[in-house]
Design a protein around this motif. Structure first.
Motif, PDB file in Angstrom:
ATOM      1  N   GLU A 140     112.605  97.267 -40.798  1.00 46.43           N
ATOM      2  CA  GLU A 140     112.730  96.607 -39.491  1.00 46.43           C
ATOM      3  C   GLU A 140     114.054  97.037 -38.892  1.00 46.43           C
ATOM      4  OE1 GLU A 140     112.738  92.283 -39.465  1.00 46.43           O
ATOM      5  OE2 GLU A 140     112.430  92.307 -37.300  1.00 46.43           O
TER       6      GLU A 140
ATOM      7  N   GLY B  73     108.368  92.479 -39.360  1.00 43.32           N
ATOM      8  CA  GLY B  73     109.392  91.575 -38.957  1.00 43.32           C
ATOM      9  C   GLY B  73     109.243  91.052 -37.524  1.00 43.32           C
ATOM     10  N   CYS B  74     110.197  90.173 -37.240  1.00 40.40           N
ATOM     11  CA  CYS B  74     110.241  89.535 -35.922  1.00 40.40           C
ATOM     12  C   CYS B  74     110.266  90.559 -34.796  1.00 40.40           C
ATOM     13  CB  CYS B  74     111.446  88.617 -35.824  1.00 40.40           C
ATOM     14  SG  CYS B  74     111.280  87.153 -36.842  1.00 40.40           S
TER      15      CYS B  74
ATOM     16  N   TRP C 220     117.277  91.270 -32.394  1.00 41.97           N
ATOM     17  CA  TRP C 220     118.437  90.940 -33.228  1.00 41.97           C
ATOM     18  C   TRP C 220     119.755  91.127 -32.488  1.00 41.97           C
ATOM     19  CZ3 TRP C 220     117.143  87.999 -37.022  1.00 41.97           C
ATOM     20  CH2 TRP C 220     115.867  88.106 -37.573  1.00 41.97           C
TER      21      TRP C 220
ATOM     22  N   ASN D 120     103.024  88.470 -37.140  1.00 39.91           N
ATOM     23  CA  ASN D 120     104.117  88.362 -38.096  1.00 39.91           C
ATOM     24  C   ASN D 120     104.521  86.900 -38.218  1.00 39.91           C
ATOM     25  OD1 ASN D 120     106.460  89.435 -39.729  1.00 39.91           O
ATOM     26  ND2 ASN D 120     107.573  88.355 -38.115  1.00 39.91           N
ATOM     27  N   GLU D 121     104.197  86.295 -39.302  1.00 37.52           N
ATOM     28  CA  GLU D 121     104.522  84.900 -39.605  1.00 37.52           C
ATOM     29  C   GLU D 121     104.440  83.993 -38.358  1.00 37.52           C
ATOM     30  OE1 GLU D 121     109.342  84.637 -40.018  1.00 37.52           O
ATOM     31  OE2 GLU D 121     108.350  85.561 -41.735  1.00 37.52           O
TER      32      GLU D 121
ATOM     33  N   TYR E  90     111.716  83.679 -48.614  1.00 33.68           N
ATOM     34  CA  TYR E  90     113.103  83.902 -49.014  1.00 33.68           C
ATOM     35  C   TYR E  90     113.508  82.634 -49.753  1.00 33.68           C
ATOM     36  CZ  TYR E  90     112.757  87.647 -45.587  1.00 33.68           C
ATOM     37  OH  TYR E  90     112.371  88.775 -44.904  1.00 33.68           O
TER      38      TYR E  90
ATOM     39  N   GLU F  23     107.332  90.073 -47.206  1.00 32.82           N
ATOM     40  CA  GLU F  23     108.786  89.880 -47.179  1.00 32.82           C
ATOM     41  C   GLU F  23     109.139  88.904 -48.285  1.00 32.82           C
ATOM     42  OE1 GLU F  23     110.412  88.667 -43.417  1.00 32.82           O
ATOM     43  OE2 GLU F  23     108.965  89.851 -42.271  1.00 32.82           O
TER      44      GLU F  23
ATOM     45  N   PRO G 295     115.195  92.134 -46.002  1.00 39.06           N
ATOM     46  CA  PRO G 295     115.157  93.392 -45.261  1.00 39.06           C
ATOM     47  C   PRO G 295     115.654  94.566 -46.109  1.00 39.06           C
ATOM     48  CG  PRO G 295     116.266  91.683 -43.968  1.00 39.06           C
ATOM     49  CD  PRO G 295     116.151  91.182 -45.391  1.00 39.06           C
TER      50      PRO G 295
ATOM     51  N   TRP H  43     121.662  89.737 -41.139  1.00 40.28           N
ATOM     52  CA  TRP H  43     120.858  89.051 -42.150  1.00 40.28           C
ATOM     53  C   TRP H  43     121.332  89.491 -43.530  1.00 40.28           C
ATOM     54  CZ3 TRP H  43     116.168  86.181 -41.276  1.00 40.28           C
ATOM     55  CH2 TRP H  43     115.455  85.855 -42.436  1.00 40.28           C
TER      56      TRP H  43
HETATM   57  O1  AHR Z   1     113.424  90.061 -42.763  1.00 34.36           O
HETATM   58  C1  AHR Z   1     114.094  89.422 -41.729  1.00 34.36           C
HETATM   59  C2  AHR Z   1     113.184  88.499 -40.919  1.00 34.36           C
HETATM   60  O2  AHR Z   1     112.694  87.481 -41.737  1.00 34.36           O
HETATM   61  C3  AHR Z   1     111.949  89.127 -40.363  1.00 34.36           C
HETATM   62  O3  AHR Z   1     112.172  89.768 -39.164  1.00 34.36           O
HETATM   63  C4  AHR Z   1     111.040  87.968 -40.182  1.00 34.36           C
HETATM   64  O4  AHR Z   1     109.681  88.333 -40.266  1.00 34.36           O
HETATM   65  C5  AHR Z   1     111.473  87.005 -41.244  1.00 34.36           C
HETATM   66  O5  AHR Z   1     111.629  85.732 -40.747  1.00 34.36           O
END
Ligand code: AHR
Length: 646
Positions: free
Chosen positions: A40, A243-244, A274, A374-375, A435, A462, A497, A507
């Motif tokens: 990402e 990802g986002c 971001w 994505n989520e 996570y 992820e 990531p 992040w």
């Molecule tokens: O990996 C970082 C972010 O974590 C991603 O963009 C998103 O999908 C998740 O919330």
């Protein structure tokens, strides 16, 4: 990058045990694509990172909406050297391309001794090496009359010229001009100078500098050292572009793959969710090509017709929330997704296959997976749009496997509703994200053992254990043995990531940290590499046993049908040496010749910029018995690869 050659730690104790009758363990097939990578553009992973362009804001498209205080001249200094007189402005009349609306105009009243122009210090400096070559290019257009002479220089911090070229920008149409630089000295933080040295007016755009040494020597290519670090993971797939980032911050920020292909000067730059800027120089063609160069399958994620639920802030604290493509526009949006498959797989005679061919790749890229969403928050609006896209892809491309989405957590409302929806539609795979703490990963090793084999399969898209210590990495390693054990139901998995640039990290933790000149693989990276390099095609149960079961101990045994090799992975995430018993007697065709690789050290050890090699894998030859005990060191991952026959 990593070459795991050295002696094993002295504590490793292998004892041959007497052979006893053993039933051949039944092999359970493992997904051929189990371990891959998640890319990402977060943490400056693309521009200023993997994408090898050395000039920041090359097309003067930075804007305050990318980042507060940014503007078209961010990253550039105005130069009027040797008493030159004139002015500089950003213009947008008759640009190089409508998608690339801004350019710089230099009006030189008197160049006097040197000239008038611009200086770029790249992304925190331009790193150049003596002995290597660099491709410079710009687009220029002189106004009426004579050509404008341009002096282009690479300079070090002291102002010494490391390389230079002179060009003559012709009057009339925009034209591209090129030069090759061979710097006379190495500098980690050079700058690029472009000076107009005649009297008159000249327009400049797309001022670019690339190392010729890119990964696989691709033009408009990728940073060789970073891409090699990815190659060393031996990924079976690459997820991109997020990802986002894929579903974006609001509707105008959905990632539109069509904006990212074709000549780079015609691509549409975009605000990055971001907090910075995406040039789209690393676009869908480059992503597909990277996959091919890595020998990995492409796994693009497209937005499900909705933006991130955190758009404009967070759905919990306000913001605009999930925004939806209006239903009347969904046919066009869905067609864009179908066109993506055609771009990847269609014949050169198709509209989008022809564009791939025009980019230099007439052969298809053989896209097999596509993720939708994505989520995302599981709203009725999401579900309606997902189904429209899903049905259309299935109808037109039944062989392409669609991946659905089940929220950002290992449980909860979006997870439950996402799974129910996926099962209702028979979506082949769903994308789980989590996570969590290392303790969570150790305690949840059995998560997939009980998953229903008759339902959608899992893409663990992820995951990470919130830290870069050896202990974190071992918690992930222990969990990865469970992914192998459940390689029939977990078809794909990727740590996230992937990349993070020092000083530009949004992040933590990440898998690989880097500066302009260094790459620091974390301990977590080496775990991913050891699993990626030692993937199997079937899981063999009951080969490894632990006398004392504990959350902190985990093991797997896989066979790789491609080589016949058998691979044992033993994880000890405790502070005490622990024995594992290994019974290989019933496996046919195995030699005693093996290699052993260990990743071990103090619990909190980390690889950092100051100490990049604090924990490295060490590999040595090993003699494997038919039955033997192996004592794993405190805080260690051990990988024993026993040579077999195909
Ligand atoms: O990996 C970082 C972010 O974590 C991603 O963009 C998103 O999908 C998740 O919330």
């Amino acid at each position: 990058m990593p070459h795991f050659r050295s002696s094993v730690a002295a504590w490793a104790l292998a004892i041959s045990l007497p052979a006893t009758a053993q039933k051949a363990p039944a092999g359970k097939p493992i997904s051929p694509d189990l371990f891959g990578i998640f890319f990402e553009d977060i943490n400056y992973s693309a521009d200023g990172g993997l994408y090898a362009e050395l000039v920041q804001n090359r097309s003067f498209e930075y804007a305050p909406s990318d980042h507060s205080g940014w503007h078209p001249l961010t990253g550039w200094d105005y130069l009027h050297e040797g008493y030159a007189m004139g002015s500089l402005s950003v213009e947008s009349t008759a640009p190089l391309h409508a998608n690339n609306p801004h350019y710089v105009q230099l009006r030189v009243e008197s160049p006097f001794q040197k000239g008038l122009g611009l200086k770029s210090a790249g992304f925190d400096g331009i790193p150049v090496k003596a002995g290597e070559k660099y491709s410079f290019s710009l687009w220029a257009r002189a106004k009426a009359g004579a050509a404008m002479p341009l002096l282009v220089q690479l300079r070090n911090q002291q102002g010494a010229v490391l390389a230079e070229a002179t060009l003559a920008a012709q009057a009339g149409q925009w034209q591209q001009y090129r030069a090759t630089f061979a710097p006379t000295a190495t500098a980690p933080d050079a700058s690029l100078v472009v000076l107009a040295t005649g009297k008159g007016v000249v327009d400049l755009d797309m001022i670019s500098l690339f190392p010729q040494n890119t990964f696989h020597n691709r033009p408009n290519g990728l940073r060789a050292d970073l891409a090699q670090a990815l190659a060393d993971l031996k990924p079976k797939f690459v997820r991109f572009p997020g990802g986002c980032l894929a579903h974006g911050d609001g509707l105008d920020n959905l990632y539109n793959w069509k904006n990212t292909i074709g000549p780079v000067e015609q691509r549409v730059a975009q605000r990055n969710i971001w907090g910075y800027h995406q040039t789209a120089g690393l676009g869908y063609f480059e992503y597909f090509q990277l996959c091919e160069d890595l020998g990995a399958k492409a796994l693009p994620i497209v937005a499900a017709g909705v933006s991130c639920q955190n758009s404009g802030g967070s759905w919990k604290i306000g913001g605009t929330g999930q925004q939806c493509v209006p239903l009347p526009d969904m046919a066009a949006y869905t067609q864009d997704v179908l066109d993506l498959v055609e771009y990847a797989n269609g014949p050169v005679t198709s509209t989008w296959g022809a564009k791939r061919a025009a980019a230099g790749h007439p052969a298809p890229f053989n896209l097999h997976y596509i993720g939708i969403g994505n989520e995302d928050k599981q709203t009725p609006e999401f579900r309606e749009r997902f189904k429209l896209i899903y049905d259309a892809v299935r109808a037109k491309y039944p062989k392409v496997e669609v991946i659905g989405t089940v929220g950002p957590s290992p449980k909860g409302e979006d997870y439950d509703q996402g799974w129910a929806f996926a099962n209702q539609l028979n979506v082949p795979l769903v994308d789980e994200h989590y996570y969590e703490s290392p303790q969570w990963f150790l305690a949840n090793n059995a998560r997939y053992d009980a998953y229903d084999r008759g339902k959608s399969k899992v893409y663990l898209g992820e995951y990470a254990s919130r830290g870069n210590t050896l202990y974190n990495a071992l918690a992930e390693a222990a969990y990865m043995t469970s992914l192998e054990r459940n390689g029939d139901v977990v078809r794909l998995a990727s740590y996230a990531p992937l990349l993070a640039k020092e000083g530009h990290t949004q992040w933590n933790p990440d898998l690989i940290y880097f500066t302009n000149t260094t790459v620091v693989p974390t301990v977590n990276y080496y775990v991913q590499a050891l699993f990626g390099q030692n993937q199997g095609t079937e899981y063999l149960a009951n080969v490894v046993t632990q006398p004392a079961a504990a959350d902190t101990l985990a093991a797997s045994c896989v066979r790789d049908a491609r080589t016949g090799d058998v691979v044992l992975k033993l994880v000890n995430a405790s502070g005490t040496a622990r024995p594992f018993n290994i019974a290989l007697a019933a496996l046919k065709g195995l030699s005693t010749a093996a290699t052993i690789t260990t990743l071990a050290g103090p619990k909190d050890a980390k690889n950092t910029f100051a100490s990049p090699q604090a924990v490295l894998p060490k590999t040595a030859p090993y003699k494997a018995g038919k039955r033997f005990a192996y004592t794993a060191a405190p805080y260690s991952l051990t990988v024993i690869r026993v040579r077999g026959q195909r």
